[in-house]
Enzyme design. Structure first.
Site, short mmCIF file in Angstrom:
data_model
loop_
_atom_site.label_atom_id
_atom_site.label_comp_id
_atom_site.label_asym_id
_atom_site.label_seq_id
_atom_site.Cartn_x
_atom_site.Cartn_y
_atom_site.Cartn_z
NE ARG A 164 -3.75 -12.48 5.66
CZ ARG A 164 -2.69 -12.87 4.95
NH1 ARG A 164 -2.68 -14.04 4.33
NH2 ARG A 164 -1.61 -12.11 4.89
CB SER A 235 -3.14 -6.51 5.94
OG SER A 235 -1.81 -6.68 5.54
CD GLU A 336 -7.39 -10.36 7.69
OE1 GLU A 336 -7.87 -11.46 8.00
OE2 GLU A 336 -6.60 -9.75 8.43
N1 EPU Z 1 2.56 -0.79 -1.64
C1 EPU Z 1 2.61 0.56 -1.87
N2 EPU Z 1 2.31 1.43 -0.86
C2 EPU Z 1 2.00 0.97 0.39
C3 EPU Z 1 1.95 -0.41 0.63
C4 EPU Z 1 2.23 -1.27 -0.40
O1 EPU Z 1 2.89 1.01 -2.97
O2 EPU Z 1 1.75 1.81 1.26
C5 EPU Z 1 2.84 -1.73 -2.75
C6 EPU Z 1 4.32 -1.98 -2.89
O3 EPU Z 1 4.63 -1.97 -4.24
C7 EPU Z 1 4.50 -3.38 -2.35
C8 EPU Z 1 3.17 -4.02 -2.62
O4 EPU Z 1 2.22 -2.95 -2.52
O5 EPU Z 1 5.55 -4.03 -3.02
C9 EPU Z 1 2.81 -5.11 -1.66
O6 EPU Z 1 3.07 -4.67 -0.33
P1 EPU Z 1 3.65 -5.69 0.78
O7 EPU Z 1 4.77 -6.48 0.26
O8 EPU Z 1 3.91 -4.89 2.01
O9 EPU Z 1 2.49 -6.70 1.00
P2 EPU Z 1 0.91 -6.48 1.15
O10 EPU Z 1 0.26 -7.02 -0.05
O11 EPU Z 1 0.62 -5.08 1.53
C10 EPU Z 1 0.50 -8.84 2.21
C11 EPU Z 1 -0.25 -9.39 3.39
C12 EPU Z 1 0.56 -9.19 4.67
C13 EPU Z 1 1.88 -9.91 4.50
C14 EPU Z 1 2.61 -9.35 3.27
C15 EPU Z 1 3.88 -10.12 2.97
C16 EPU Z 1 -2.64 -9.22 2.92
C17 EPU Z 1 -3.91 -8.48 3.19
N3 EPU Z 1 -1.55 -8.72 3.50
O12 EPU Z 1 0.61 -7.43 2.41
O13 EPU Z 1 -0.15 -9.78 5.74
O14 EPU Z 1 2.69 -9.78 5.66
O15 EPU Z 1 1.77 -9.46 2.11
O16 EPU Z 1 3.55 -11.39 2.48
O17 EPU Z 1 -2.66 -10.22 2.21
C18 EPU Z 1 -1.73 -9.33 7.48
O18 EPU Z 1 -2.51 -10.08 6.89
O19 EPU Z 1 -2.03 -8.76 8.55
C19 EPU Z 1 -0.43 -9.05 6.88
C20 EPU Z 1 0.43 -8.17 7.41
#
Ligand code: EPU
Length: 341
Positions: A164, A235, A336
């Protein structure tokens, strides 16, 4: 160039914050980019570039000149034995561009479906989702260098992409991106490295790019709020990267901690990316509301404007979340999106 005075930016930022731009300049032609810069320099005024406004927190009115990049166009630039080189102008809507590449048979961007924003903004934060980062399919971009007043072509190395992150975040007032070129391999391979996607396709024999595109759209729509319905910038915090020692310590205390090993980290320098959403969720913030702003009820990493909130209110909430997460886990969350305050 059409210029509006004291224009609201409400429909130009996905949080929907109602701040004003002193001069809102509609840039619809690549050649207007140097003219925009000249105008701002001539008037010794600040300038800011907006794409789709999907990665911004506008917590104040913007003085000087705000360039709204709305240039359109996409084409196959060239092809080699191994790759299609596809180019899009900065003002193209990212998701529409991805859909178009698939229709044309240029495959490889499907994992990045439905990310809000424009093509020109995509390299700035090196967008990434569902196992793919822009940097992996990026070839080069054209930008106007406001320091030398020259058009330049920047390679992947020039852009210093990281998680990012890119040179454009570190030198925010130097380049204005006019078009981006992607190198898409002709030999397509499904990228199912993201666990949720792999699971969704576990029983499928025939997997194609269109199916991945559809599935990514489905997953995203289920978890992330549509900015046209509820203000947000995806995010809100980076997923923090911690050392192996810190990870082991946390894992001992929190057996359910969600973390992924950072690819390419060596045995001595093993590092882990923690799911910030999980940390925030653990602190009880999911669905939390503070006046008009809050935390999305399906994804704790996403902050939202329910309508009528301000950037200042949102930043106050972000601070509270950072404090709670630090008190509880001793982990710092960094914001971010780009902030104007
Ligand atoms: N989780 C929770 N509670 C929550 C949210 C997440 O327990 O409220 C846990 C879950 O276990 C989940 C894990 O966290 O499996 C990861 O969550 P998710 O798959 O939704 O991905 P993320 O790490 O929250 C990142 C990127 C997103 C991208 C997704 C999918 C960053 C900051 N964010 O989110 O990017 O779409 O992975 O690859 O790296 C963005 O940058 O705006 C964005 C949406």
């Amino acid at each position: 160039m059409k210029i509006d005075l004291n224009a609201t930016l409400r429909s130009h930022n996905t949080f929907g914050f109602d701040v004003l731009a002193e001069h809102l300049v509609h840039v619809t032609d690549r050649q207007e980019i140097p003219l925009f810069v000249e105008e701002a320099f001539k008037n010794k005024a600040n300038w800011t570039i907006l794409g789709g406004g999907s990665n911004l927190v506008l917590a104040k009115n913007l003085s000087g000149y705000v360039g709204l990049i709305a240039t359109k166009g996409r084409r196959l630039l060239k092809e080699t034995e191994s790759h299609f080189y596809v180019e899009a102008m900065a003002g193209e809507v990212w998701h529409d561009f991805v859909a178009w590449t698939l229709e044309q048979g240029y495959l490889g961007l499907e994992n990045l479906a439905l990310i809000p924003g424009t093509v020109g903004a995509a390299p700035v934060q090196n967008i990434g989702a569902y196992g793919l980062e822009l940097a992996e399919v990026f070839d080069s971009l054209e930008a106007f260098d406001t320091q030398t007043k020259q058009w330049v072509n920047l390679s992947k190395a020039d852009c210093s992409f990281a998680y990012r992150d890119s040179i454009f975040k570190h030198q925010p007032h130097r380049y204005i991106v006019s078009s981006v070129c992607f190198a898409l391999p002709k030999k397509w391979q499904a990228n199912l490295s993201y666990a949720e996607l792999a699971k969704a396709f576990a029983d499928e024999k025939e997997i194609n790019a269109q199916a991945i595109f559809k599935k990514v759209c489905e997953i995203r729509s289920a978890k992330l709020p549509d900015p046209n319905v509820i203000g947000n910038a995806g995010s809100f915090f980076h997923n923090p990267i911690v050392s192996n020692d810190q990870y082991l310590l946390l894992k001992q205390q929190l057996p359910h901690l969600v973390a992924y090993e950072v690819p390419f980290s060596s045995d001595q320098n093993k590092a882990w990316k923690l799911a910030a959403g999980w940390l925030i969720d653990q602190c009880g913030f999911k669905g939390y509301r503070q006046g008009a702003v809050g935390v999305y009820d399906k994804q704790a990493l996403v902050l939202v404007n329910h309508g009528g909130g301000t950037g200042a209110e949102l930043l106050q909430l972000a601070k509270e979340i950072q404090q709670k997460v630090y008190e509880r886990f001793r982990v710092n969350l960094t914001i971010e999106p780009v902030i104007f305050q």
